[in-house]
Design a protein around this motif. Structure first.
Motif, PDB file in Angstrom:
ATOM      1  N   VAL A  28      43.031  34.490  29.101  1.00  0.00           N
ATOM      2  CA  VAL A  28      41.670  34.163  29.554  1.00  0.00           C
ATOM      3  C   VAL A  28      41.650  33.955  31.067  1.00  0.00           C
ATOM      4  O   VAL A  28      40.741  34.449  31.758  1.00  0.00           O
ATOM      5  CB  VAL A  28      41.126  32.921  28.807  1.00  0.00           C
ATOM      6  N   LEU A  29      42.641  33.256  31.589  1.00  0.00           N
ATOM      7  CA  LEU A  29      42.729  33.058  33.034  1.00  0.00           C
ATOM      8  C   LEU A  29      42.881  34.398  33.753  1.00  0.00           C
ATOM      9  O   LEU A  29      42.246  34.641  34.780  1.00  0.00           O
ATOM     10  CB  LEU A  29      43.893  32.132  33.382  1.00  0.00           C
ATOM     11  N   GLY A  30      43.703  35.285  33.205  1.00  0.00           N
ATOM     12  CA  GLY A  30      43.889  36.611  33.785  1.00  0.00           C
ATOM     13  C   GLY A  30      42.597  37.406  33.808  1.00  0.00           C
ATOM     14  O   GLY A  30      42.268  38.057  34.806  1.00  0.00           O
ATOM     15  N   VAL A  31      41.833  37.352  32.723  1.00  0.00           N
ATOM     16  CA  VAL A  31      40.543  38.062  32.670  1.00  0.00           C
ATOM     17  C   VAL A  31      39.589  37.494  33.713  1.00  0.00           C
ATOM     18  O   VAL A  31      38.916  38.247  34.433  1.00  0.00           O
ATOM     19  CB  VAL A  31      39.929  37.979  31.249  1.00  0.00           C
ATOM     20  N   ALA A  32      39.545  36.173  33.824  1.00  0.00           N
ATOM     21  CA  ALA A  32      38.651  35.556  34.810  1.00  0.00           C
ATOM     22  C   ALA A  32      39.037  35.950  36.233  1.00  0.00           C
ATOM     23  O   ALA A  32      38.171  36.290  37.056  1.00  0.00           O
ATOM     24  CB  ALA A  32      38.674  34.035  34.651  1.00  0.00           C
TER      25      ALA A  32
ATOM     26  N   ASP B 171      47.344  40.262  36.200  1.00  0.00           N
ATOM     27  CA  ASP B 171      47.263  40.495  34.760  1.00  0.00           C
ATOM     28  C   ASP B 171      48.592  40.171  34.089  1.00  0.00           C
ATOM     29  O   ASP B 171      48.642  39.467  33.076  1.00  0.00           O
ATOM     30  CB  ASP B 171      46.868  41.950  34.509  1.00  0.00           C
ATOM     31  N   VAL B 172      49.662  40.654  34.648  1.00  0.00           N
ATOM     32  CA  VAL B 172      50.982  40.433  34.058  1.00  0.00           C
ATOM     33  C   VAL B 172      51.399  38.968  34.210  1.00  0.00           C
ATOM     34  O   VAL B 172      51.834  38.338  33.249  1.00  0.00           O
ATOM     35  CB  VAL B 172      52.025  41.364  34.720  1.00  0.00           C
ATOM     36  N   ILE B 173      51.247  38.430  35.400  1.00  0.00           N
ATOM     37  CA  ILE B 173      51.714  37.066  35.671  1.00  0.00           C
ATOM     38  C   ILE B 173      50.941  36.028  34.861  1.00  0.00           C
ATOM     39  O   ILE B 173      51.535  35.086  34.335  1.00  0.00           O
ATOM     40  CB  ILE B 173      51.642  36.758  37.177  1.00  0.00           C
TER      41      ILE B 173
ATOM     42  N   THR C 151      43.185  45.999  44.025  1.00  0.00           N
ATOM     43  CA  THR C 151      43.547  46.608  42.736  1.00  0.00           C
ATOM     44  C   THR C 151      44.988  46.283  42.377  1.00  0.00           C
ATOM     45  O   THR C 151      45.283  45.904  41.241  1.00  0.00           O
ATOM     46  CB  THR C 151      43.341  48.136  42.796  1.00  0.00           C
ATOM     47  N   ILE C 152      45.882  46.399  43.330  1.00  0.00           N
ATOM     48  CA  ILE C 152      47.299  46.075  43.091  1.00  0.00           C
ATOM     49  C   ILE C 152      47.454  44.597  42.725  1.00  0.00           C
ATOM     50  O   ILE C 152      48.189  44.251  41.795  1.00  0.00           O
ATOM     51  CB  ILE C 152      48.151  46.452  44.315  1.00  0.00           C
ATOM     52  N   ILE C 153      46.732  43.746  43.436  1.00  0.00           N
ATOM     53  CA  ILE C 153      46.779  42.309  43.125  1.00  0.00           C
ATOM     54  C   ILE C 153      46.314  42.059  41.702  1.00  0.00           C
ATOM     55  O   ILE C 153      46.896  41.240  40.978  1.00  0.00           O
ATOM     56  CB  ILE C 153      45.945  41.504  44.141  1.00  0.00           C
TER      57      ILE C 153
END
Length: 161
Positions: A138-142, A68-70, A61-63
Motif C-alpha cells: 500500500v505504501l508503494g502504491v501511494a 516499488d521493490v523496496i 520513473t526509475i525512482i
C-alpha cells in the motif's frame, strides 16, 4: 500527413492505463505514464517539452521502480517475513487480480499470511507478516501515485511555461 494528433491520443491513453497500472499490479504503471508523456512530447516535435523535463521524467520513473521493490520488501522484512511469505504475497497478488477489486487488497495479505504460516510460524506471527507485507505494498502504491502526479506536474509545467 500530420501524426501529432495520433501521438497525443496514444500518449493520453498510455498515461491513463499507466495510472490504472499503478493500482493494478499486472501493468507497469509509472513506466507506461513515462512512455505516454514521451509520445505527447514527441507529438509537437519536442518543442514544448525538451530534453531536460524528459530526463527528470525518466529519473522519476526509475525512482518509482526502485520504490516499488523496496516498499514491498521493507514492509515484509520489518516484520521478519520468510521467503515463503514473499512468494505467497506475489502469488496472492496475481490471484487477487481474478477477484477485483477486493482481491487486490486481500490477495497479497492472504498470500503472505499463508506463506509465512507454511514456513512454520504461528498464526499470530503469520498475520503480522501478512499485514506488514500488505502495508508495504500500500505504501508503494501511494508513493508511485505521488511520483506519477509529480511527473504529470513536470510535464504540464514544461508544456505551458
Amino acid at each position: 500527413m500530420d501524426y501529432s494528433f495520433i501521438l497525443y491520443v496514444l500518449g493520453a491513453l498510455l498515461v491513463l492505463v499507466g495510472i490504472a497500472g499503478i493500482i493494478l499490479p499486472a501493468l507497469p504503471g509509472v513506466p507506461l505514464v513515462f512512455v505516454g508523456l514521451l509520445l505527447a512530447a514527441w507529438g509537437d516535435g519536442f518543442e514544448r517539452v525538451g530534453w531536460i523535463p524528459l530526463v527528470v521524467l525518466g529519473v522519476l520513473t526509475i525512482i518509482s521502480v526502485i520504490v516499488d521493490v523496496i516498499a514491498t520488501v521493507a514492509g515484509a522484512q520489518k516484520v521478519g517475513a520468510s521467503k515463503l511469505a514473499l512468494i505467497g504475497s506475489a502469488v496472492g497478488t496475481i490471484a487477487g487480480l481474478f477477484f477485483m477489486p477486493i482481491g487486490l487488497f486481500v490477495g497479497p495479505f492472504a498470500g503472505a499470511l499463508l506463506g509465512e504460516y507454511l514456513h512454520g510460524r504461528h498464526l499470530g506471527q503469520a498475520t503480522k507478516v501478512g499485514l506488514g507485507t500488505w502495508l508495504g505494498i500500500v505504501l508503494g502504491v501511494a508513493l508511485k501515485l505521488g511520483l506519477a502526479m509529480a511527473m504529470l506536474g513536470v510535464f504540464v509545467a514544461a508544456w505551458f511555461f
